[in-house]
Design a protein around this motif. Structure first.
Motif, PDB file in Angstrom:
ATOM      1  N   GLU A 158      10.383  12.306  38.582  1.00 42.35           N
ATOM      2  CA  GLU A 158      10.886  12.334  39.949  1.00 42.35           C
ATOM      3  C   GLU A 158      12.304  12.896  39.998  1.00 42.35           C
ATOM      4  O   GLU A 158      13.086  12.703  39.052  1.00 42.35           O
ATOM      5  CB  GLU A 158      10.884  10.918  40.543  1.00 42.35           C
ATOM      6  CG  GLU A 158       9.537  10.235  40.544  1.00 42.35           C
ATOM      7  CD  GLU A 158       9.269   9.394  39.295  1.00 42.35           C
ATOM      8  OE1 GLU A 158       8.329   8.591  39.312  1.00 42.35           O
ATOM      9  OE2 GLU A 158      10.009   9.543  38.293  1.00 42.35           O
ATOM     10  N   CYS A 176       8.255  15.458  42.654  1.00 42.22           N
ATOM     11  CA  CYS A 176       7.644  14.788  41.505  1.00 42.22           C
ATOM     12  C   CYS A 176       6.867  15.850  40.735  1.00 42.22           C
ATOM     13  O   CYS A 176       5.855  16.360  41.228  1.00 42.22           O
ATOM     14  CB  CYS A 176       6.733  13.678  41.962  1.00 42.22           C
ATOM     15  SG  CYS A 176       5.673  12.998  40.660  1.00 42.22           S
ATOM     16  N   TRP A 223       3.701   7.946  46.749  1.00 44.64           N
ATOM     17  CA  TRP A 223       5.099   7.578  46.540  1.00 44.64           C
ATOM     18  C   TRP A 223       5.234   6.073  46.722  1.00 44.64           C
ATOM     19  O   TRP A 223       4.601   5.485  47.623  1.00 44.64           O
ATOM     20  CB  TRP A 223       6.012   8.309  47.518  1.00 44.64           C
ATOM     21  CG  TRP A 223       6.235   9.749  47.177  1.00 44.64           C
ATOM     22  CD1 TRP A 223       5.589  10.835  47.702  1.00 44.64           C
ATOM     23  CD2 TRP A 223       7.153  10.269  46.228  1.00 44.64           C
ATOM     24  NE1 TRP A 223       6.057  11.988  47.137  1.00 44.64           N
ATOM     25  CE2 TRP A 223       7.032  11.670  46.217  1.00 44.64           C
ATOM     26  CE3 TRP A 223       8.097   9.686  45.366  1.00 44.64           C
ATOM     27  CZ2 TRP A 223       7.803  12.505  45.399  1.00 44.64           C
ATOM     28  CZ3 TRP A 223       8.863  10.515  44.553  1.00 44.64           C
ATOM     29  CH2 TRP A 223       8.715  11.905  44.571  1.00 44.64           C
ATOM     30  N   ARG A 228       8.352   2.719  46.205  1.00 37.43           N
ATOM     31  CA  ARG A 228       9.786   2.474  46.103  1.00 37.43           C
ATOM     32  C   ARG A 228      10.041   1.010  45.769  1.00 37.43           C
ATOM     33  O   ARG A 228       9.238   0.136  46.087  1.00 37.43           O
ATOM     34  CB  ARG A 228      10.522   2.869  47.380  1.00 37.43           C
ATOM     35  CG  ARG A 228      10.198   1.997  48.587  1.00 37.43           C
ATOM     36  CD  ARG A 228      10.872   2.568  49.836  1.00 37.43           C
ATOM     37  NE  ARG A 228      10.616   1.746  51.012  1.00 37.43           N
ATOM     38  CZ  ARG A 228      10.992   2.073  52.240  1.00 37.43           C
ATOM     39  NH1 ARG A 228      11.651   3.225  52.464  1.00 37.43           N
ATOM     40  NH2 ARG A 228      10.731   1.264  53.254  1.00 37.43           N
ATOM     41  N   ILE A 278       4.634  13.291  53.272  1.00 39.69           N
ATOM     42  CA  ILE A 278       4.212  13.535  51.900  1.00 39.69           C
ATOM     43  C   ILE A 278       3.417  14.839  51.865  1.00 39.69           C
ATOM     44  O   ILE A 278       2.657  15.143  52.788  1.00 39.69           O
ATOM     45  CB  ILE A 278       3.364  12.359  51.361  1.00 39.69           C
ATOM     46  CG1 ILE A 278       3.075  12.525  49.868  1.00 39.69           C
ATOM     47  CG2 ILE A 278       2.097  12.161  52.171  1.00 39.69           C
ATOM     48  CD1 ILE A 278       2.420  11.297  49.229  1.00 39.69           C
ATOM     49  N   LEU A 313       8.196  14.424  48.914  1.00 42.25           N
ATOM     50  CA  LEU A 313       8.371  13.459  49.993  1.00 42.25           C
ATOM     51  C   LEU A 313       9.587  13.898  50.803  1.00 42.25           C
ATOM     52  O   LEU A 313      10.721  13.801  50.324  1.00 42.25           O
ATOM     53  CB  LEU A 313       8.568  12.043  49.465  1.00 42.25           C
ATOM     54  CG  LEU A 313       8.628  10.969  50.548  1.00 42.25           C
ATOM     55  CD1 LEU A 313       7.258  10.817  51.224  1.00 42.25           C
ATOM     56  CD2 LEU A 313       9.066   9.618  49.964  1.00 42.25           C
ATOM     57  N   TYR A 341      12.797   5.481  44.069  1.00 37.61           N
ATOM     58  CA  TYR A 341      11.518   6.024  44.496  1.00 37.61           C
ATOM     59  C   TYR A 341      10.746   6.576  43.291  1.00 37.61           C
ATOM     60  O   TYR A 341      11.316   7.272  42.444  1.00 37.61           O
ATOM     61  CB  TYR A 341      11.728   7.127  45.526  1.00 37.61           C
ATOM     62  CG  TYR A 341      12.085   6.592  46.889  1.00 37.61           C
ATOM     63  CD1 TYR A 341      13.334   6.021  47.133  1.00 37.61           C
ATOM     64  CD2 TYR A 341      11.178   6.623  47.944  1.00 37.61           C
ATOM     65  CE1 TYR A 341      13.658   5.498  48.376  1.00 37.61           C
ATOM     66  CE2 TYR A 341      11.493   6.115  49.192  1.00 37.61           C
ATOM     67  CZ  TYR A 341      12.728   5.554  49.398  1.00 37.61           C
ATOM     68  OH  TYR A 341      13.047   5.037  50.643  1.00 37.61           O
ATOM     69  N   CYS A 366       6.804   8.267  41.944  1.00 38.89           N
ATOM     70  CA  CYS A 366       5.496   8.825  42.260  1.00 38.89           C
ATOM     71  C   CYS A 366       4.491   8.297  41.243  1.00 38.89           C
ATOM     72  O   CYS A 366       4.856   7.909  40.129  1.00 38.89           O
ATOM     73  CB  CYS A 366       5.521  10.341  42.254  1.00 38.89           C
ATOM     74  SG  CYS A 366       5.944  11.084  40.669  1.00 38.89           S
TER      75      CYS A 366
END
Length: 114
Positions: A6, A22, A36, A38, A69, A80, A93, A95
């Motif tokens: 990422e 990503c 995604w 977080r 996305i 994203l 964040y 992926c």
């Protein structure tokens, strides 16, 4: 096994925008839904958005209408786009697979200042 890296995080003011990327290695990227996720400080990791192999997208209620996305299968890359950022969006964040996450990468830090 797909490896995921990422990037694109940073510090932004409330209302600002960031675009996360990503990069995925391996040949299976285009054949799997991607997502995604977080993790905010002191909180559990949460799902943010998902894109299927046909391009259908899904969003958590907290980001719907602000985040988008997308994927580029030719580049094995997931994106994203984050607009109208809020302090509550501050998190690392990640992926991963869109349905059943596997091993996690290092993620990218997003910090939104008020």
């Amino acid at each position: 096994q797909v490896q995921l890296v990422e990037s694109g995080g940073g510090l932004v003011q409330t209302g600002g925008s960031l675009r996360l990327s990503c990069a995925a290695s391996g040949s299976s990227f285009s054949s799997r839904a991607m997502g995604w996720y977080r993790q905010a400080p002191g909180k559990q990791r949460e799902w943010v958005a998902r894109i299927t192999i046909t391009g259908t997208t899904f969003y958590a209620g907290s980001v719907r209408g602000r985040f988008t996305i997308s994927r580029d299968n030719a580049k094995n890359t997931l994106y994203l786009q984050m607009n109208s950022l809020k302090p509550d969006d501050t998190a690392v964040y990640y992926c991963n697979d869109g349905w059943v996450p596997g091993s996690w990468g290092q993620g990218t830090q997003v910090t939104v200042s008020s």
